[in-house]
Design a protein around this motif. Structure first.
Motif, PDB file in Angstrom:
ATOM      1  N   HIS A 150       0.851  -1.191   0.000  1.00  0.00           N
ATOM      2  CA  HIS A 150       0.000   0.000   0.000  1.00  0.00           C
ATOM      3  C   HIS A 150       0.884   1.238   0.000  1.00  0.00           C
ATOM      4  O   HIS A 150       1.736   1.400   0.866  1.00  0.00           O
ATOM      5  CB  HIS A 150      -0.905   0.013   1.240  1.00  0.00           C
ATOM      6  CG  HIS A 150      -1.793   1.223   1.299  1.00  0.00           C
ATOM      7  ND1 HIS A 150      -3.040   1.241   0.719  1.00  0.00           N
ATOM      8  CD2 HIS A 150      -1.609   2.459   1.844  1.00  0.00           C
ATOM      9  CE1 HIS A 150      -3.602   2.430   0.921  1.00  0.00           C
ATOM     10  NE2 HIS A 150      -2.744   3.188   1.599  1.00  0.00           N
ATOM     11  N   LEU A 151       0.693   2.108  -0.975  1.00  0.00           N
ATOM     12  CA  LEU A 151       1.507   3.314  -1.105  1.00  0.00           C
ATOM     13  C   LEU A 151       0.662   4.455  -1.635  1.00  0.00           C
ATOM     14  O   LEU A 151      -0.022   4.306  -2.665  1.00  0.00           O
ATOM     15  CB  LEU A 151       2.696   3.043  -2.044  1.00  0.00           C
ATOM     16  CG  LEU A 151       3.596   4.229  -2.396  1.00  0.00           C
ATOM     17  CD1 LEU A 151       4.196   4.861  -1.149  1.00  0.00           C
ATOM     18  CD2 LEU A 151       4.706   3.785  -3.343  1.00  0.00           C
ATOM     19  N   ASN A 152       0.686   5.584  -0.913  1.00  0.00           N
ATOM     20  CA  ASN A 152      -0.048   6.787  -1.332  1.00  0.00           C
ATOM     21  C   ASN A 152      -1.512   6.501  -1.660  1.00  0.00           C
ATOM     22  O   ASN A 152      -2.045   6.950  -2.685  1.00  0.00           O
ATOM     23  CB  ASN A 152       0.650   7.444  -2.534  1.00  0.00           C
ATOM     24  CG  ASN A 152       1.987   8.062  -2.157  1.00  0.00           C
ATOM     25  OD1 ASN A 152       2.196   8.471  -1.019  1.00  0.00           O
ATOM     26  ND2 ASN A 152       2.908   8.125  -3.122  1.00  0.00           N
ATOM     27  N   GLY A 153      -2.140   5.714  -0.801  1.00  0.00           N
ATOM     28  CA  GLY A 153      -3.574   5.470  -0.937  1.00  0.00           C
ATOM     29  C   GLY A 153      -3.967   4.381  -1.913  1.00  0.00           C
ATOM     30  O   GLY A 153      -5.162   4.131  -2.122  1.00  0.00           O
ATOM     31  N   VAL A 154      -2.987   3.723  -2.527  1.00  0.00           N
ATOM     32  CA  VAL A 154      -3.273   2.689  -3.527  1.00  0.00           C
ATOM     33  C   VAL A 154      -2.697   1.348  -3.079  1.00  0.00           C
ATOM     34  O   VAL A 154      -1.570   1.275  -2.599  1.00  0.00           O
ATOM     35  CB  VAL A 154      -2.679   3.069  -4.901  1.00  0.00           C
ATOM     36  CG1 VAL A 154      -2.989   1.993  -5.937  1.00  0.00           C
ATOM     37  CG2 VAL A 154      -3.210   4.429  -5.355  1.00  0.00           C
ATOM     38  N   ASP A 155      -3.503   0.287  -3.239  1.00  0.00           N
ATOM     39  CA  ASP A 155      -3.028  -1.077  -2.998  1.00  0.00           C
ATOM     40  C   ASP A 155      -2.498  -1.659  -4.302  1.00  0.00           C
ATOM     41  O   ASP A 155      -3.228  -1.704  -5.304  1.00  0.00           O
ATOM     42  CB  ASP A 155      -4.167  -1.972  -2.483  1.00  0.00           C
ATOM     43  CG  ASP A 155      -4.445  -1.753  -1.010  1.00  0.00           C
ATOM     44  OD1 ASP A 155      -3.550  -1.249  -0.299  1.00  0.00           O
ATOM     45  OD2 ASP A 155      -5.555  -2.078  -0.558  1.00  0.00           O
ATOM     46  N   TYR A 156      -1.252  -2.094  -4.289  1.00  0.00           N
ATOM     47  CA  TYR A 156      -0.658  -2.717  -5.466  1.00  0.00           C
ATOM     48  C   TYR A 156      -0.465  -4.210  -5.196  1.00  0.00           C
ATOM     49  O   TYR A 156       0.272  -4.586  -4.272  1.00  0.00           O
ATOM     50  CB  TYR A 156       0.689  -2.077  -5.790  1.00  0.00           C
ATOM     51  CG  TYR A 156       0.607  -0.625  -6.193  1.00  0.00           C
ATOM     52  CD1 TYR A 156       0.387  -0.255  -7.518  1.00  0.00           C
ATOM     53  CD2 TYR A 156       0.740   0.379  -5.232  1.00  0.00           C
ATOM     54  CE1 TYR A 156       0.311   1.084  -7.883  1.00  0.00           C
ATOM     55  CE2 TYR A 156       0.668   1.721  -5.596  1.00  0.00           C
ATOM     56  CZ  TYR A 156       0.452   2.074  -6.919  1.00  0.00           C
ATOM     57  OH  TYR A 156       0.371   3.392  -7.280  1.00  0.00           O
ATOM     58  N   GLU A 157      -1.127  -5.039  -5.965  1.00  0.00           N
ATOM     59  CA  GLU A 157      -0.984  -6.483  -5.833  1.00  0.00           C
ATOM     60  C   GLU A 157       0.252  -6.934  -6.615  1.00  0.00           C
ATOM     61  O   GLU A 157       0.449  -6.523  -7.767  1.00  0.00           O
ATOM     62  CB  GLU A 157      -2.226  -7.202  -6.392  1.00  0.00           C
ATOM     63  CG  GLU A 157      -3.541  -6.779  -5.755  1.00  0.00           C
ATOM     64  CD  GLU A 157      -3.788  -7.452  -4.420  1.00  0.00           C
ATOM     65  OE1 GLU A 157      -3.044  -8.395  -4.091  1.00  0.00           O
ATOM     66  OE2 GLU A 157      -4.723  -7.028  -3.707  1.00  0.00           O
TER      67      GLU A 157
END
Length: 355
Positions: A313-320
């Protein structure tokens, strides 16, 4: 076993072995029968003993309770198919414990005392070492101040102890992490490189906030700018980006000199992977996540061994992150480490001590 130091041994009158369910171990909950103890008094380590594991009696004015003068280590012992005890890189743990001790004004533990106390304890409690894949005996050496005094100064007296506990996997599945850009774990000039109790206490609240949001751990950034990736709560971090292994350097004094980290880097170089010990910036990480150029991310540590990261999770975004493939670097290096630790292959690096 040949002994060098005089260590008094008092065996437990009732072992807990028979009542221990080795198929359902919770990490750190089940403690073995005995513990090693030594006291620092009048400028020297003395009174070496192994005794039944039991609670300690502390004065309410104990210096550690008020000022946190305590350091510890984490290491593991394994069994091979012949039943021999295998210690993985114990010499590195002994050296790191003393590096932490120096930073916290704690007297160093001589190598002979550390190793002899450890080996005699393991020999006595050898039946506590699980003999199954993925399981091991976790070893916790630690030193703490024992002065009963409320003045702020280094203690004059200390206790060095070792106890052990049989364990399975620390993480049973890939972990999810959040990049922390508000709170700080360590700063240059601080105690980040020491395995000191207070470092972990200070990290609990931010980690708890992340866990309430559904993440297992934090990715810590530097305390000054919060723009450089450092480490996670229980492990060093590594990123495979465009077939290059990237991990933060340990020469700034903010990151623990992980022994698993060092082992993985040595193996990566042997396997022909380019290695960069440098700070990955938050901007670089975000760009790589957006472009899907991160092949894998994982943590390394004694407890976690190799912990695969499934989500960042970075800057409000979840990256799978894409699922790890059988031929991924982290899978290869984990298999290699396990073969070394369990004695499946010959140790040609001097990493194993056999009892």
């Amino acid at each position: 076993m040949e002994t060098k130091l005089q260590i008094d041994i008092t065996k437990t009158s009732k072992s807990k072995l028979q009542e221990t369910d080795f198929d359902n171990l919770v990490f750190g909950k089940t403690i073995s029968d005995h513990m090693f103890v030594a006291d620092f008094k009048k400028g020297e380590w003395t009174d070496f003993r192994i005794e039944p594991y039991a609670p300690l009696s502390l004065n309410p004015a104990n210096a550690t309770l008020h000022y946190g003068q305590s350091v510890f280590e984490g290491m593991k012992a394994y069994k091979n198919d012949e039943g021999d005890i295998l210690l993985f890189r114990a010499d590195a743990n002994q050296k790191r414990l003393n590096e932490s001790a120096v930073r916290m004004c704690i007297p160093e533990v001589p190598e002979e005392l550390f190793m002899e106390g450890l080996m005699q304890l393991l020999d006595l409690d050898r039946d506590w070492i699980p003999n199954k894949p993925g399981y091991s005996l976790y070893i916790r050496p630690f030193i703490f101040a024992t002065d009963d005094y409320l003045g702020i100064r280094p203690s004059e007296n200390y206790k060095f102890m070792i106890f052990t506990c049989p364990v399975g996997h620390y993480y049973s599945k890939p972990v999810t992490v959040k990049v922390e850009q508000k709170y700080t774990r360590a700063a240059e000039g601080g105690t980040g490189a020491a395995k000191a109790a207070g470092n972990y206490a200070g990290s609990l609240y931010p980690a708890l906030l992340a866990q309430k949001e559904g993440y297992d751990q934090l990715i810590w950034t530097d305390g000054k700018t919060h723009q450089n990736i450092e480490e996670s709560g229980t492990m060093n971090l590594m990123f495979m980006i465009n077939n290059t292994l990237i991990t933060a350097p340990t020469n700034k004094g903010t990151i623990l000199k992980g022994i698993t980290r060092d082992s993985v880097l040595k193996l990566a170089k042997e396997m022909g992977y380019p290695v960069e010990e440098r700070f990955l910036t938050v901007q670089e990480l975000e760009k790589a996540l957006i472009e899907n150029s991160i092949q894998e991310a994982f943590g390394t540590g004694t407890a976690a061994t190799i912990a695969h990261i499934a989500k960042i999770h970075l800057n409000g975004v979840d990256y799978e992150l894409s699922s790890k493939s059988p031929d991924s670097f982290s899978i290869q290096v984990l298999e290699t480490l396990d073969k070394i630790k369990y004695g499946k292959v010959e140790d040609n690096r001097g990493w194993i001590i056999k009892l």
